[in-house]
Design a protein around this motif. Structure first.
Motif, PDB file in Angstrom:
ATOM      1  N   ARG A 179       9.829 124.325  57.799  1.00 60.11           N
ATOM      2  CA  ARG A 179      11.198 124.202  57.406  1.00 60.11           C
ATOM      3  C   ARG A 179      11.714 124.531  56.184  1.00 60.11           C
ATOM      4  N   ARG A 180      11.064 123.849  55.220  1.00 58.24           N
ATOM      5  CA  ARG A 180      11.309 123.993  53.919  1.00 58.24           C
ATOM      6  C   ARG A 180      10.932 125.180  53.249  1.00 58.24           C
ATOM      7  N   TRP A 181       9.771 125.851  53.679  1.00 56.20           N
ATOM      8  CA  TRP A 181       9.414 127.286  53.403  1.00 56.20           C
ATOM      9  C   TRP A 181      10.457 128.165  53.787  1.00 56.20           C
ATOM     10  N   LEU A 182      11.091 128.164  55.261  1.00 55.03           N
ATOM     11  CA  LEU A 182      11.866 128.921  55.632  1.00 55.03           C
ATOM     12  C   LEU A 182      13.465 128.467  55.049  1.00 55.03           C
ATOM     13  N   ASP A 183      13.666 127.464  54.462  1.00 57.69           N
ATOM     14  CA  ASP A 183      14.932 126.884  54.085  1.00 57.69           C
ATOM     15  C   ASP A 183      15.865 126.917  55.243  1.00 57.69           C
ATOM     16  N   LEU A 184      15.435 126.041  56.396  1.00 60.89           N
ATOM     17  CA  LEU A 184      16.078 126.202  57.622  1.00 60.89           C
ATOM     18  C   LEU A 184      16.262 124.394  57.734  1.00 60.89           C
ATOM     19  N   ASP A 185      17.447 124.057  58.483  1.00 66.25           N
ATOM     20  CA  ASP A 185      17.590 122.559  58.598  1.00 66.25           C
ATOM     21  C   ASP A 185      16.921 122.648  60.292  1.00 66.25           C
ATOM     22  N   ARG A 186      16.682 121.324  60.609  1.00 64.81           N
ATOM     23  CA  ARG A 186      16.260 121.116  62.006  1.00 64.81           C
ATOM     24  C   ARG A 186      17.235 121.705  63.067  1.00 64.81           C
ATOM     25  N   GLU A 187      18.657 121.639  62.924  1.00 61.91           N
ATOM     26  CA  GLU A 187      19.339 122.120  63.731  1.00 61.91           C
ATOM     27  C   GLU A 187      19.276 123.482  64.064  1.00 61.91           C
ATOM     28  N   LEU A 188      19.044 124.552  63.199  1.00 60.49           N
ATOM     29  CA  LEU A 188      18.910 125.910  63.109  1.00 60.49           C
ATOM     30  C   LEU A 188      17.415 126.289  63.731  1.00 60.49           C
ATOM     31  N   PHE A 189      16.636 125.519  63.036  1.00 60.07           N
ATOM     32  CA  PHE A 189      15.122 125.843  63.358  1.00 60.07           C
ATOM     33  C   PHE A 189      14.824 125.504  64.666  1.00 60.07           C
ATOM     34  N   TYR A 190      15.467 124.559  65.580  1.00 58.94           N
ATOM     35  CA  TYR A 190      15.501 124.227  66.992  1.00 58.94           C
ATOM     36  C   TYR A 190      16.541 124.978  67.884  1.00 58.94           C
TER      37      TYR A 190
ATOM     38  N   ARG B 124       7.933 143.667  59.972  1.00 57.36           N
ATOM     39  CA  ARG B 124       7.855 143.183  61.429  1.00 57.36           C
ATOM     40  C   ARG B 124       7.182 141.869  61.362  1.00 57.36           C
ATOM     41  N   TYR B 125       6.076 141.496  60.679  1.00 61.19           N
ATOM     42  CA  TYR B 125       5.362 140.266  60.747  1.00 61.19           C
ATOM     43  C   TYR B 125       5.349 139.605  59.209  1.00 61.19           C
ATOM     44  N   ALA B 126       5.523 138.311  59.224  1.00 60.61           N
ATOM     45  CA  ALA B 126       5.204 137.413  57.972  1.00 60.61           C
ATOM     46  C   ALA B 126       3.879 136.659  58.378  1.00 60.61           C
ATOM     47  N   VAL B 127       2.758 136.902  57.609  1.00 64.97           N
ATOM     48  CA  VAL B 127       1.658 136.095  57.762  1.00 64.97           C
ATOM     49  C   VAL B 127       1.466 134.818  56.813  1.00 64.97           C
ATOM     50  N   LEU B 128       1.326 133.777  57.307  1.00 62.16           N
ATOM     51  CA  LEU B 128       1.474 132.501  56.608  1.00 62.16           C
ATOM     52  C   LEU B 128       0.261 131.648  57.023  1.00 62.16           C
ATOM     53  N   PRO B 129      -0.182 130.761  56.100  1.00 61.15           N
ATOM     54  CA  PRO B 129      -1.252 130.031  56.366  1.00 61.15           C
ATOM     55  C   PRO B 129      -0.521 128.591  57.085  1.00 61.15           C
ATOM     56  N   HIS B 130      -1.331 127.995  57.965  1.00 57.98           N
ATOM     57  CA  HIS B 130      -0.567 126.847  58.452  1.00 57.98           C
ATOM     58  C   HIS B 130      -0.281 125.734  57.494  1.00 57.98           C
ATOM     59  N   PRO B 131       1.080 125.336  57.706  1.00 54.99           N
ATOM     60  CA  PRO B 131       1.673 124.427  56.826  1.00 54.99           C
ATOM     61  C   PRO B 131       1.257 123.141  56.914  1.00 54.99           C
ATOM     62  N   SER B 132      -0.102 122.700  57.471  1.00 58.57           N
ATOM     63  CA  SER B 132      -0.461 121.338  57.429  1.00 58.57           C
ATOM     64  C   SER B 132      -0.633 120.878  56.185  1.00 58.57           C
ATOM     65  N   PRO B 133      -0.806 119.638  56.072  1.00 58.10           N
ATOM     66  CA  PRO B 133      -0.870 118.725  54.622  1.00 58.10           C
ATOM     67  C   PRO B 133      -2.394 119.065  54.486  1.00 58.10           C
ATOM     68  N   ARG B 134      -3.307 119.112  55.439  1.00 59.38           N
ATOM     69  CA  ARG B 134      -4.852 119.471  55.424  1.00 59.38           C
ATOM     70  C   ARG B 134      -4.896 120.821  54.453  1.00 59.38           C
TER      71      ARG B 134
ATOM     72  N   ASP C  96       7.208 118.900  64.933  1.00 52.85           N
ATOM     73  CA  ASP C  96       7.704 117.712  64.826  1.00 52.85           C
ATOM     74  C   ASP C  96       6.616 116.823  63.996  1.00 52.85           C
ATOM     75  N   ASP C  97       6.420 117.284  63.044  1.00 51.21           N
ATOM     76  CA  ASP C  97       5.430 116.706  62.193  1.00 51.21           C
ATOM     77  C   ASP C  97       5.585 117.148  60.710  1.00 51.21           C
ATOM     78  N   ALA C  98       4.359 116.679  59.854  1.00 55.54           N
ATOM     79  CA  ALA C  98       4.414 117.036  58.567  1.00 55.54           C
ATOM     80  C   ALA C  98       4.457 118.370  58.210  1.00 55.54           C
ATOM     81  N   SER C  99       3.540 119.143  59.301  1.00 57.76           N
ATOM     82  CA  SER C  99       3.819 120.597  59.174  1.00 57.76           C
ATOM     83  C   SER C  99       4.974 121.287  59.464  1.00 57.76           C
ATOM     84  N   GLY C 100       5.803 121.021  60.375  1.00 55.53           N
ATOM     85  CA  GLY C 100       7.155 121.487  60.629  1.00 55.53           C
ATOM     86  C   GLY C 100       7.873 121.059  59.659  1.00 55.53           C
ATOM     87  N   GLU C 101       7.881 119.997  58.678  1.00 52.22           N
ATOM     88  CA  GLU C 101       8.621 119.722  57.574  1.00 52.22           C
ATOM     89  C   GLU C 101       8.468 120.853  56.637  1.00 52.22           C
ATOM     90  N   ARG C 102       7.130 120.950  56.279  1.00 58.79           N
ATOM     91  CA  ARG C 102       6.813 122.124  55.248  1.00 58.79           C
ATOM     92  C   ARG C 102       7.367 123.541  55.636  1.00 58.79           C
TER      93      ARG C 102
END
Length: 169
Positions: free
Chosen positions: A37-48, A128-138, A29-35
């Motif tokens: 969800r954008r990467w996955l092309d999911l809206d908040r409702e489906l994501f949660y 089986r797996y997708a490996v991602l960096p943390h989506p943090s603005p940092r 529930d922060d900027a990391s989550g926004e990114r």
């Protein structure tokens, strides 16, 4: 910080909640989550929607702040809870390992020696797996230095997420 159901087909394993998420009690529930969800092309409702997407962190509480940002997840959380929780998620068909802590935990010796090495070799862990960096603005600098992640990996991850959710896995 935990959202899960035995019916979930996607599992997202992140690090640990940041201060804002810890306060809200809502994972990502922060900027990391926004990114993310954008990467996955999911809206908040489906994501949660925990009946479709399980969210299990490596650490279940905010680990505090260190010199260079948040401290690592507390290791006893995953060691205590993952062996009890993960086997209950019997419908999971695709797991997103977000950040090096999740990748090292789930991939063990198969993980690369660095986050970049692991992500560059993403096809090794697929499907089986997708490996991602943390989506943090940092991590903006990492993303800028590695544009191939958003050009090559994100579209493949997005496609697989939507296929799995549609039952076409």
């Amino acid at each position: 910080m935990l959202r899960a159901s035995a019916s979930a087909r996607i599992l997202i394993v992140g690090q640990a909640p940041g201060a804002r998420v810890h306060a809200s009690g809502v994972p990502w529930d922060d900027a990391s989550g926004e990114r993310l969800r954008r990467w996955l092309d999911l809206d908040r409702e489906l994501f949660y929607d925990e009946s479709q997407i399980a969210i299990v962190p490596m650490g279940f509480c905010y680990p505090g702040r260190g010199k260079n940002g948040d401290l690592p997840p507390r290791p006893e959380c995953a060691a205590t809870w993952h062996p009890r929780l993960i086997p209950l998620l019997t419908s999971v068909r695709f797991t997103l390992l977000v950040g090096q802590y999740a990748q090292r935990h789930f991939l063990g010796d198969a993980a690369g020696s660095t986050l970049t090495e692991t992500i560059a070799d993403w096809r090794r862990y697929w499907p089986r797996y997708a490996v991602l960096p943390h989506p943090s603005p940092r991590n903006q600098l990492w993303l800028k230095r590695h544009p191939w992640f958003e050009q090559d990996c994100v579209p493949a991850i997005r496609e697989r997420v939507h296929a799995v959710l549609a039952g076409a896995d």
